[in-house]
Design an enzyme around this catalytic site. Structure first.
Site, PDB file in Angstrom:
ATOM      1  N   TYR A 113      67.633 -11.679  83.051  1.00 43.38           N
ATOM      2  CA  TYR A 113      68.781 -11.665  83.960  1.00 43.38           C
ATOM      3  C   TYR A 113      68.286 -11.443  85.396  1.00 43.38           C
ATOM      4  CZ  TYR A 113      72.665  -9.378  86.396  1.00 43.38           C
ATOM      5  OH  TYR A 113      73.586  -8.991  87.319  1.00 43.38           O
ATOM      6  N   LYS A 115      80.015  -6.361  79.438  1.00 45.72           N
ATOM      7  CA  LYS A 115      80.224  -7.674  78.837  1.00 45.72           C
ATOM      8  C   LYS A 115      80.939  -7.544  77.479  1.00 45.72           C
ATOM      9  CE  LYS A 115      78.145  -8.968  82.557  1.00 45.72           C
ATOM     10  NZ  LYS A 115      77.122  -8.081  82.922  1.00 45.72           N
ATOM     11  N   ASP A 117      67.250  -6.832  75.506  1.00 44.81           N
ATOM     12  CA  ASP A 117      68.547  -6.813  76.171  1.00 44.81           C
ATOM     13  C   ASP A 117      69.487  -7.610  75.263  1.00 44.81           C
ATOM     14  OD1 ASP A 117      70.789  -7.375  77.713  1.00 44.81           O
ATOM     15  OD2 ASP A 117      69.654  -7.413  79.592  1.00 44.81           O
ATOM     16  N   ARG A 128      77.654  15.853  83.491  1.00 43.71           N
ATOM     17  CA  ARG A 128      76.561  14.872  83.623  1.00 43.71           C
ATOM     18  C   ARG A 128      75.691  14.911  82.369  1.00 43.71           C
ATOM     19  NH1 ARG A 128      72.268  16.655  85.705  1.00 43.71           N
ATOM     20  NH2 ARG A 128      73.185  17.606  87.544  1.00 43.71           N
TER      21      ARG A 128
HETATM   22  N1  PLP Z   1      71.623  -7.779  81.283  1.00 46.24           N
HETATM   23  C1  PLP Z   1      72.251  -8.960  81.225  1.00 46.24           C
HETATM   24  C2  PLP Z   1      71.811  -9.980  80.217  1.00 46.24           C
HETATM   25  C3  PLP Z   1      73.303  -9.258  82.101  1.00 46.24           C
HETATM   26  O1  PLP Z   1      73.913 -10.442  82.039  1.00 46.24           O
HETATM   27  C4  PLP Z   1      73.672  -8.283  83.060  1.00 46.24           C
HETATM   28  C5  PLP Z   1      74.766  -8.539  84.027  1.00 46.24           C
HETATM   29  O2  PLP Z   1      75.244  -9.650  84.156  1.00 46.24           O
HETATM   30  C6  PLP Z   1      72.982  -7.067  83.093  1.00 46.24           C
HETATM   31  C7  PLP Z   1      71.973  -6.841  82.190  1.00 46.24           C
HETATM   32  C8  PLP Z   1      73.316  -6.007  84.113  1.00 46.24           C
HETATM   33  O3  PLP Z   1      74.479  -5.345  83.748  1.00 46.24           O
HETATM   34  P1  PLP Z   1      75.518  -4.699  84.794  1.00 46.24           P
HETATM   35  O4  PLP Z   1      76.121  -5.822  85.577  1.00 46.24           O
HETATM   36  O5  PLP Z   1      76.497  -3.994  83.910  1.00 46.24           O
HETATM   37  O6  PLP Z   1      74.748  -3.768  85.655  1.00 46.24           O
END
Ligand code: PLP
Length: 390
Positions: free
Chosen positions: A107, A205, A180, A55
């Protein structure tokens, strides 16, 4: 006399391939192996080779963390089990009763984490602003503001925020800036180079890039901040497992190459859609019609692979179009080699209250394309046949 040797900083393609990569010390293996182990032997109590318990540290994860830190031009990276696990750990930096200034367009899952989890568990309050309005952003700051939290391009309406200007406001007011960078990826945009403090990713992604893992990452410039995050990563425990770390490391090697094709295909698809009679509006940072196209050219290298499209269609017609795609897959997620299509209204942003969705331009006739790396003519053929029912 010593001759000054000018060593150019490595470019993104080289960084993506070599960042964090060391030949395996025990065998010389060229790729970092999957260290599927939960613990590591000690020769005497507290005497070990830098790894105690998986971990806290794992060599496969460490290699990916070094790679993403290098790609983002950061000091250190931390890999998590998902983008939201990374965000949840990051929010632990903000103490009880903190405040965040966040983009209107965060998001949906980040919105849910702020408003439906941390507001209850940690008394978090959030002011949402349009980050293009710098006066509004300044005015929203409070004495207890812990972060300015921005997505650029935003999800799903691809609005941009001026990274340099926002980082300057953060510095001037002593507030950490978070970007982000999931939608752009470090192949298209590196927020830390513009003075931003923290980058967060859904590795699920573009970084992973093949729709085969769920992961997250945080990258920072400041060593002291890195230490605090290392503590939080271990203390909260939401780490990326070694198998996913291996795939993320494999994914990042082709990230710049993939993004070149994603951007080229997305631009071609966006131009094709702009000329289509059944399309009301196309939003893509690489199009001259994007209201912030000049900013895109300043802070992005290419427009990325995401395209937002308003159809000339009602709810039912939009649903019918979405069900007709043959090559684009109707699915959540984005950023992989294959093209995906989604309806933010019912999918990625369904957790937002309806009035918030409407206010942010998330309407039933908005579809979001994650343009893949296929042959672009095959993509436009699929769009043509799907739109033909309108
Ligand atoms: N940030 C953005 C811009 C996203 O599009 C997403 C998921 O679609 C996330 C964060 C969250 O990521 P995760 O689905 O890997 O938890």
């Amino acid at each position: 006399m010593d001759k000054a040797i000018h060593i150019r900083p490595r470019g993104i393609n080289t960084r993506a391939v070599h960042g964090g990569q060391q030949r395996d010390p025990s065998t010389g293996a060229v790729t970092t192996p999957i260290y599927a182990t939960s613990t590591f032997a000690q020769s005497a109590p507290g005497v070990h080779q830098g790894y105690e318990y998986a971990r806290s540290q794992n060599p496969t994860r460490a290699a990916f963390e070094a790679a993403i830190a290098d790609a983002e031009h950061g000091h250190a990276g931390f890999a998590f089990a998902s983008g939201l696990a990374a965000e949840a750990a990051l929010l632990e930096l903000a103490g009880q009763g903190s405040h965040i200034v966040a983009s209107e367009d965060v998001y949906g899952g980040s919105w849910r984490l702020f408003h439906r989890v941390r507001s209850h568990s940690a008394g978090l309050s959030v002011s949402h602003v349009d980050p293009a309005d710098l006066d509004a952003l300044r005015a929203a700051l409070q004495p207890n503001t812990a972060f300015i939290w921005i997505e650029t391009p935003s999800n799903p309406t691809l609005r941009l925020a001026d990274l340099e200007a926002i980082a300057a406001i953060g510095r001037e007011r002593g507030v950490l800036t978070v970007v982000d960078n999931t939608f752009a990826s470090p192949a298209v945009q590196r927020p830390l180079d513009h003075g931003v403090d923290i980058v967060v990713h859904s590795v699920t992604k573009y970084v992973g890039g093949h729709s085969d893992i769920v992961g997250g990452a945080i990258v920072v410039r400041d060593p002291e901040l890195a230490q605090r995050l290392q503590f939080l990563q271990n203390a909260t425990g939401g780490i990326l497992d070694p198998f996913s770390s291996f795939l993320a490391l494999r994914g990042i090697k082709t990230l710049p190459l993939r993004l070149e094709r994603h951007s080229a295909n997305a631009l071609a698809v966006a131009r094709w859609l702009e000329a289509h009679p059944k399309i009301d509006r196309v939003i893509y940072p690489g199009l001259a019609s994007h209201p912030q196209h000049a900013l895109a050219r300043r802070q992005m290298q290419g427009g990325g692979g995401m395209v937002a499209v308003y159809l000339k269609a009602d709810d039912q017609q939009t649903a019918a179009v979405l069900s007709r795609f043959r090559l684009f897959t109707l699915a959540e997620s984005l950023g992989a080699v294959e093209s995906l299509v989604g309806q933010p209204w019912t999918m990625s942003h369904a957790s937002l209250p309806e009035q918030d969705r409407r206010h942010r331009g998330i309407l039933p006739n908005l579809i979001r394309l994650s343009v893949g790396i296929e042959d672009v003519e095959d993509l436009t053929d699929d769009l043509e046949q799907a739109l033909s029912i309108l």
